[in-house]
Motif scaffolding. Structure first.
Motif, mmCIF file in Angstrom:
data_model
loop_
_atom_site.group_PDB
_atom_site.id
_atom_site.type_symbol
_atom_site.label_atom_id
_atom_site.label_comp_id
_atom_site.label_asym_id
_atom_site.label_seq_id
_atom_site.Cartn_x
_atom_site.Cartn_y
_atom_site.Cartn_z
ATOM 1 N N VAL A 172 73.255 34.806 0.567
ATOM 2 C CA VAL A 172 71.854 34.630 0.951
ATOM 3 C C VAL A 172 70.954 35.429 0.012
ATOM 4 C CG1 VAL A 172 70.175 35.296 2.693
ATOM 5 C CG2 VAL A 172 72.240 34.061 3.353
ATOM 6 N N CYS A 173 71.370 36.635 -0.272
ATOM 7 C CA CYS A 173 70.602 37.494 -1.171
ATOM 8 C C CYS A 173 70.436 36.825 -2.524
ATOM 9 C CB CYS A 173 71.313 38.833 -1.305
ATOM 10 S SG CYS A 173 70.551 39.961 -2.477
ATOM 11 N N ASP A 174 71.517 36.260 -3.042
ATOM 12 C CA ASP A 174 71.439 35.590 -4.341
ATOM 13 C C ASP A 174 70.444 34.435 -4.304
ATOM 14 O OD1 ASP A 174 73.327 37.353 -5.242
ATOM 15 O OD2 ASP A 174 75.019 35.974 -5.022
ATOM 16 N N LEU A 175 70.450 33.692 -3.201
ATOM 17 C CA LEU A 175 69.505 32.583 -3.076
ATOM 18 C C LEU A 175 68.065 33.096 -3.093
ATOM 19 C CD1 LEU A 175 71.189 30.268 -0.420
ATOM 20 C CD2 LEU A 175 70.571 29.679 -2.763
ATOM 21 N N LEU A 176 67.814 34.163 -2.352
ATOM 22 C CA LEU A 176 66.461 34.720 -2.317
ATOM 23 C C LEU A 176 66.038 35.189 -3.704
ATOM 24 C CD1 LEU A 176 66.638 36.747 1.023
ATOM 25 C CD2 LEU A 176 65.163 34.791 0.558
ATOM 26 N N VAL A 177 66.939 35.866 -4.371
ATOM 27 C CA VAL A 177 66.608 36.370 -5.706
ATOM 28 C C VAL A 177 66.327 35.206 -6.650
ATOM 29 C CG1 VAL A 177 67.549 37.555 -7.713
ATOM 30 C CG2 VAL A 177 67.845 38.541 -5.437
ATOM 31 N N SER A 178 67.137 34.153 -6.554
ATOM 32 C CA SER A 178 66.921 33.006 -7.434
ATOM 33 C C SER A 178 65.576 32.356 -7.149
ATOM 34 C CB SER A 178 68.046 31.993 -7.255
ATOM 35 O OG SER A 178 67.897 31.304 -6.021
ATOM 36 N N ALA A 179 65.054 32.554 -5.940
ATOM 37 C CA ALA A 179 63.758 31.984 -5.596
ATOM 38 C C ALA A 179 62.617 32.912 -6.005
ATOM 39 C CB ALA A 179 63.690 31.699 -4.096
ATOM 40 N N GLY A 227 56.968 28.823 17.016
ATOM 41 C CA GLY A 227 56.231 27.797 16.286
ATOM 42 C C GLY A 227 56.668 27.597 14.858
ATOM 43 N N ILE A 228 57.746 28.263 14.456
ATOM 44 C CA ILE A 228 58.211 28.111 13.077
ATOM 45 C C ILE A 228 59.547 27.380 13.078
ATOM 46 C CG2 ILE A 228 58.821 29.312 10.950
ATOM 47 C CD1 ILE A 228 57.173 31.688 12.077
ATOM 48 N N LEU A 229 59.659 26.384 12.220
ATOM 49 C CA LEU A 229 60.860 25.567 12.150
ATOM 50 C C LEU A 229 61.977 26.317 11.428
ATOM 51 C CD1 LEU A 229 62.239 22.761 12.504
ATOM 52 C CD2 LEU A 229 61.278 22.156 10.263
ATOM 53 N N VAL A 230 63.168 26.292 12.007
ATOM 54 C CA VAL A 230 64.329 26.879 11.338
ATOM 55 C C VAL A 230 64.900 25.840 10.377
ATOM 56 C CG1 VAL A 230 66.620 27.858 11.634
ATOM 57 C CG2 VAL A 230 64.831 28.326 13.330
ATOM 58 N N GLU A 231 65.025 26.214 9.123
ATOM 59 C CA GLU A 231 65.519 25.268 8.122
ATOM 60 C C GLU A 231 66.839 25.759 7.543
ATOM 61 O OE1 GLU A 231 62.402 23.279 6.165
ATOM 62 O OE2 GLU A 231 60.944 24.831 6.659
ATOM 63 N N HIS A 232 67.504 24.852 6.853
ATOM 64 C CA HIS A 232 68.824 25.201 6.330
ATOM 65 C C HIS A 232 68.708 26.135 5.123
ATOM 66 C CE1 HIS A 232 72.900 24.839 4.716
ATOM 67 N NE2 HIS A 232 73.240 24.445 5.939
ATOM 68 N N VAL A 233 69.675 27.012 5.047
ATOM 69 C CA VAL A 233 69.664 28.039 4.007
ATOM 70 C C VAL A 233 69.563 27.427 2.609
ATOM 71 C CG1 VAL A 233 71.227 29.644 2.853
ATOM 72 C CG2 VAL A 233 70.785 29.882 5.294
ATOM 73 N N ARG A 234 70.120 26.239 2.442
ATOM 74 C CA ARG A 234 70.095 25.647 1.114
ATOM 75 C C ARG A 234 68.682 25.304 0.650
ATOM 76 N NH1 ARG A 234 70.916 20.684 3.989
ATOM 77 N NH2 ARG A 234 73.111 21.107 4.432
ATOM 78 N N GLU A 235 67.746 25.305 1.609
ATOM 79 C CA GLU A 235 66.353 24.996 1.265
ATOM 80 C C GLU A 235 65.589 26.223 0.771
ATOM 81 O OE1 GLU A 235 65.116 21.951 1.388
ATOM 82 O OE2 GLU A 235 66.987 21.082 2.167
ATOM 83 N N ILE A 236 66.256 27.370 0.784
ATOM 84 C CA ILE A 236 65.557 28.612 0.435
ATOM 85 C C ILE A 236 64.839 28.517 -0.913
ATOM 86 C CG2 ILE A 236 65.902 31.030 -0.239
ATOM 87 C CD1 ILE A 236 67.882 31.324 2.013
ATOM 88 N N ALA A 282 60.851 28.858 -0.419
ATOM 89 C CA ALA A 282 60.351 30.196 -0.732
ATOM 90 C C ALA A 282 59.266 30.133 -1.800
ATOM 91 C CB ALA A 282 61.504 31.088 -1.193
ATOM 92 N N VAL A 283 59.505 29.291 -2.783
ATOM 93 C CA VAL A 283 58.496 29.148 -3.836
ATOM 94 C C VAL A 283 57.251 28.477 -3.275
ATOM 95 C CG1 VAL A 283 57.987 28.034 -6.031
ATOM 96 C CG2 VAL A 283 60.217 29.103 -5.655
ATOM 97 N N GLU A 284 57.454 27.396 -2.502
ATOM 98 C CA GLU A 284 56.315 26.655 -1.950
ATOM 99 C C GLU A 284 55.391 27.552 -1.133
ATOM 100 O OE1 GLU A 284 58.464 22.299 -1.234
ATOM 101 O OE2 GLU A 284 57.596 23.401 0.445
ATOM 102 N N ARG A 285 55.984 28.406 -0.316
ATOM 103 C CA ARG A 285 55.169 29.200 0.609
ATOM 104 C C ARG A 285 54.817 30.580 0.063
ATOM 105 N NH1 ARG A 285 58.334 27.558 6.239
ATOM 106 N NH2 ARG A 285 58.486 25.343 5.731
ATOM 107 N N GLY A 286 55.178 30.826 -1.169
ATOM 108 C CA GLY A 286 54.811 32.098 -1.777
ATOM 109 C C GLY A 286 55.447 33.300 -1.111
#
Lengths: 261, 261
Positions: free
Chosen positions: A176-183, A143-152, A156-160
DNA sequence: GCAACTTTGTGCGTGCGTTCACAAGCGGCT
DNA sequence: AGCCGCTTGTGAACGCACGCACAAAGTTGC
């Protein structure tokens, strides 16, 4: 230790106590928490340190010392009341409010993790899935939509999101790690077999399945050597193993660490 | 240490050396092995301890001490020759001959593990799959037939299984474990969140994903408390973390054992 | 061939983690 | 009420592991 008799139970006192909990103890506290939950569901009112130690495979004295880090919630002569201890463990481990988890990499392993029920039930709802594969982006898993990594960064911020899980191939993990950290994600659990470079305020835990198997393979090799070099009988060999293993009760506890931290 | 100058390099000497390798070192040796393999594929001839330490996220001195447990294969002033060191690591970790792996439990997680390419490529071919679900028994995953759990004793012996992986629900794990042990399997990697009871000559490693997340959640909670109790600025908080984390280079290494690990 | 540089291998101090053992405290029984 | 048995909480010792720092040993350049 130097716990003030009846001073502030909440507030800054907690910070000092939580800060000083050894890493190895934290790992076991999580284990006690889950086991206590099961005992509670079975209707247990109180548990002694010996009983809980037997179920979790930990030395009783160590267990008592672990629990003493979060306060004195036991009754001498009786044991620990399951309900209050459970509540205190949840609070100390930060499980009083749910932590939203983002999972990056929906390949073989990631797909399984997304469908794994053990997370949502334990207060870690997987609320975002990411991948780069066009064949995967857009589909739903559980039930969860897979989205593109660039949307991280945005999602990530929107959903807390507070915790990120990386199940990508090794080469993609750092990006990927860098993207998560930036979020703003400060806690990451990675299955990729690479060392992630992160700022000092980000916590990374790594689970490396291939390494786990190699550790086991080492023990196979050691046993085989033992049998070749062993004096004669098989029982003697078995006794030898028991000695090598050290205390008999730590066989089923993984290092961890680390961990495996 | 007290290594005889040019006495027997093979034979009983190996047993004594392997027997004395600390558990934490074994876990890291497996890490070095994989990293060295990658460096070798990239065409590296030699590696210094500093280089390898940087890639694996380990202290250089610790790395050298780890490698000294399996012998002196470095050249002072140059570093380590990748090929010979790789070969020695493989031999010491028991990877000179492949270890057949049986996977029990082909549910969510097990299915992913069966399809995970990281095992076969590293000398751990998954050669048997088991489950109890009639809908799963009989299907093929990655070309391997899923068979009924009751066939474990026969098939494990037939195919020379040395390592068992348990990916069943918790309640079924102990029974499966007993079956594997009865088939002569002495090394078990389990993902089930229960403590397995095994004879002294069986080695068990446990990977508990829910516990991993709970450990991360603890760090989230600690950070939040820090921010509330922190003096004022955010940079101060960051410095605080760096101190709490201890040496900056062990952040990405999991405890395992913590053994872990 | 010698000197300077580089890198390994390791002795040693330090700190963490585990375990033992016992005092302190609580409930039940008489 | 007082004693007895049971269990917690913790002081103290032990052992392991980590990391520094340096000697040993090899290589490169002159």
């Amino acid at each position: 230790m130097t716990v003030p008799p009846e001073a502030e139970r909440e507030g800054v006192g907690d910070v000092a106590r939580l800060r000083s909990i050894p890493e190895a103890t934290v790992a076991r506290l999580a284990l006690y928490l889950r086991t206590l939950g099961e005992l509670g569901e079975q209707g247990a009112e109180t548990v002694s340190s010996d009983e809980l130690a037997a179920v979790t495979g930990v030395n009783p004295a160590k267990l008592r010392k672990d629990l003493s880090f979060i306060g004195s919630y036991g009754i001498r002569g009786v044991g620990y009341e399951v309900r209050p201890l459970l509540h205190q463990l949840e609070q100390s481990l930060g499980l009083n409010h749910r932590q939203a988890v983002a999972l990056v990499g929906v390949g073989n392993l990631g797909h399984a993790l997304a469908g794994y029920g053990g997370f949502d039930g334990r207060g870690f709802p997987v609320t975002a899935l990411f991948d780069v594969d066009p064949d995967l982006v857009g589909i739903h898993i559980n039930g969860i939509l897979v989205e593109h990594v660039r949307e991280i960064p945005r999602i990530a911020v929107e959903r807390g999101i507070t915790i990120g899980m990386i199940a990508t191939p090794g080469p993609a993990a750092q990006a990927v790690c860098d993207l998560l950290v930036s979020a703003g994600v400060q806690c990451i659990l990675t299955f990729a077999p690479v060392v992630l470079q992160v700022p000092a305020d980000v916590e990374v835990r790594k689970v490396d399945l291939a390494v786990e198997l190699q550790i086991l393979a080492f023990h196979v090799a050691r046993r085989n050597l033992d049998e070749v070099a062993g004096s004669s009988v098989s029982t003697g060999t078995v006794n030898g193993h028991a000695l090598v293993n050290g205390a008999a009760d730590n066989r089923t506890v993984n290092g961890s660490g680390g961990i495996h931290s």
